[in-house]
Write an enzyme that holds these catalytic residues in place. Structure first.
Site, PDB file in Angstrom:
ATOM      1  N   HIS A  30     -21.286   1.863   0.635  1.00 53.10           N
ATOM      2  CA  HIS A  30     -21.799   2.792  -0.590  1.00 53.10           C
ATOM      3  C   HIS A  30     -20.682   4.006   0.379  1.00 53.10           C
ATOM      4  O   HIS A  30     -19.735   4.043  -1.392  1.00 53.10           O
ATOM      5  CB  HIS A  30     -23.604   3.435  -0.682  1.00 53.10           C
ATOM      6  CG  HIS A  30     -22.965   4.275  -1.348  1.00 53.10           C
ATOM      7  ND1 HIS A  30     -23.831   4.633  -2.210  1.00 53.10           N
ATOM      8  CD2 HIS A  30     -22.196   6.295  -0.562  1.00 53.10           C
ATOM      9  CE1 HIS A  30     -24.116   5.769  -2.675  1.00 53.10           C
ATOM     10  NE2 HIS A  30     -22.906   6.498  -2.136  1.00 53.10           N
ATOM     11  N   GLU A  31     -20.805   4.463   1.440  1.00 53.70           N
ATOM     12  CA  GLU A  31     -19.945   4.894   1.698  1.00 53.70           C
ATOM     13  C   GLU A  31     -18.244   4.593   1.632  1.00 53.70           C
ATOM     14  O   GLU A  31     -17.204   5.087   1.125  1.00 53.70           O
ATOM     15  CB  GLU A  31     -20.022   5.164   3.398  1.00 53.70           C
ATOM     16  CG  GLU A  31     -21.771   6.206   3.053  1.00 53.70           C
ATOM     17  CD  GLU A  31     -21.474   7.306   2.431  1.00 53.70           C
ATOM     18  OE1 GLU A  31     -20.608   8.404   2.474  1.00 53.70           O
ATOM     19  OE2 GLU A  31     -22.620   7.192   2.347  1.00 53.70           O
ATOM     20  N   HIS A  34     -16.522   5.112  -1.723  1.00 54.77           N
ATOM     21  CA  HIS A  34     -16.267   6.287  -1.477  1.00 54.77           C
ATOM     22  C   HIS A  34     -14.682   6.307  -0.798  1.00 54.77           C
ATOM     23  O   HIS A  34     -13.402   7.038  -1.493  1.00 54.77           O
ATOM     24  CB  HIS A  34     -17.332   7.085  -1.004  1.00 54.77           C
ATOM     25  CG  HIS A  34     -18.517   7.365  -1.481  1.00 54.77           C
ATOM     26  ND1 HIS A  34     -18.411   8.228  -2.763  1.00 54.77           N
ATOM     27  CD2 HIS A  34     -19.684   7.816  -1.220  1.00 54.77           C
ATOM     28  CE1 HIS A  34     -19.739   8.239  -3.633  1.00 54.77           C
ATOM     29  NE2 HIS A  34     -20.525   7.970  -2.803  1.00 54.77           N
TER      30      HIS A  34
END
Length: 209
Positions: A30-31, A34
Site C-alpha cells: 500500500h505504502e 503511494h
C-alpha cells in the site's frame, strides 16, 4: 481486531501470525504504491525518504509494527508533498494505496480459487484459507482507507478537491485523527468495514471459483 489482539498469539497462534504477516506485507505494498505513484506524478519526497521498497521498518516504522503485534492495527509512514502535486494528481496518489489493496485482494482470491479448482484434494482450511484470509484483510484495508476521515486516504482525496479543508485539518492537529479512530472503532462504522471487507472478498472469490 480489538485491544486484546495479542492474546490470539496464545489462543490461535496460526491465525495471529497469519494476520500479522498479511497486514504487514499489505501495508508495505500500500505504502509503496503511494510512493511510486507520487514519483510518477512529480513528487519525489517519498523516494528521497527511501519508501520505494517493501521494508516494514521503513514503510511502517517500529512503533507501527509494535501496534500491529499488540493490537492488530497499524499504519504506514510514507510522506508526500501535496504542494508539489496538482489536485488531480493528489487524488490519484491518495487512491493508489487502496487500489493496491484491491489488486492484492483479487490476486489472493484468484490464487485461492485456482487451488480449490485445480487441486480439489487440498484441505480447504490450509493454503486456500490463508489466501482467502489475505484477500479479506486487503478488502478491509481498502475500505478502511477510503473513508473520508483524517489521516486516511479518503481524506486525502477530500483535501485535494476542497483545499480549504486542508488548513482546517492542520489547525485541528491530531484531534481529527483521534475522532476518526473513535468513529471507526466505537460506532457501527467499524463493524460495517469488517463485514464489508469480508463480503467483498467472498464475492470476489465466488466469481473466480
Amino acid at each position: 481486531m480489538s485491544g486484546l489482539f495479542f492474546t490470539r498469539l496464545f489462543e490461535a497462534p496460526w491465525e495471529y501470525l497469519a494476520w500479522v504477516l498479511i497486514v504487514m506485507f499489505s501495508v508495505c505494498v500500500h505504502e509503496f504504491a503511494h510512493a511510486w505513484f507520487a514519483v510518477r506524478r512529480g513528487d519525489s519526497t517519498a523516494a528521497e525518504l527511501g519508501h520505494l521498497c517493501l521494508d516494514p521498518a521503513r514503510q511502517m516504522g517500529i512503533q507501527a509494527i509494535l501496534m500491529l503485534l499488540i493490537f492488530g492495527l497499524t499504519w504506514g509512514a510514507v510522506q508526500v508533498s501535496p504542494r508539489r502535486l496538482r489536485p488531480l494528481d493528489r487524488v490519484l496518489v491518495s487512491l493508489a494505496g487502496p487500489v493496491a489493496n484491491l489488486l492484492l485482494m483479487v490476486a489472493f482470491s484468484a490464487a485461492s480459487a485456482l487451488l480449490l479448482r485445480w487441486t480439489p484434494q487440498i484441505r480447504v482450511e490450509g493454503a486456500p484459507w490463508l489466501l482467502a484470509y489475505a484477500a479479506r484483510a486487503n478488502a478491509t484495508l481498502a475500505l478502511l482507507n477510503l473513508l473520508p476521515l483524517p489521516p486516511l486516504d479518503g481524506w486525502g482525496v477530500v483535501e485535494a478537491l476542497v483545499p480549504r479543508l486542508e488548513d482546517a485539518a492542520e489547525r485541528a492537529g491530531s484531534l481529527l485523527a483521534w475522532l476518526a479512530l473513535a468513529v471507526i472503532f466505537l460506532t457501527p462504522a467499524g463493524v460495517l468495514i469488517w463485514v464489508g471487507g469480508a463480503r467483498l472478498a467472498s464475492a470476489t472469490l465466488a466469481l473466480l471459483v
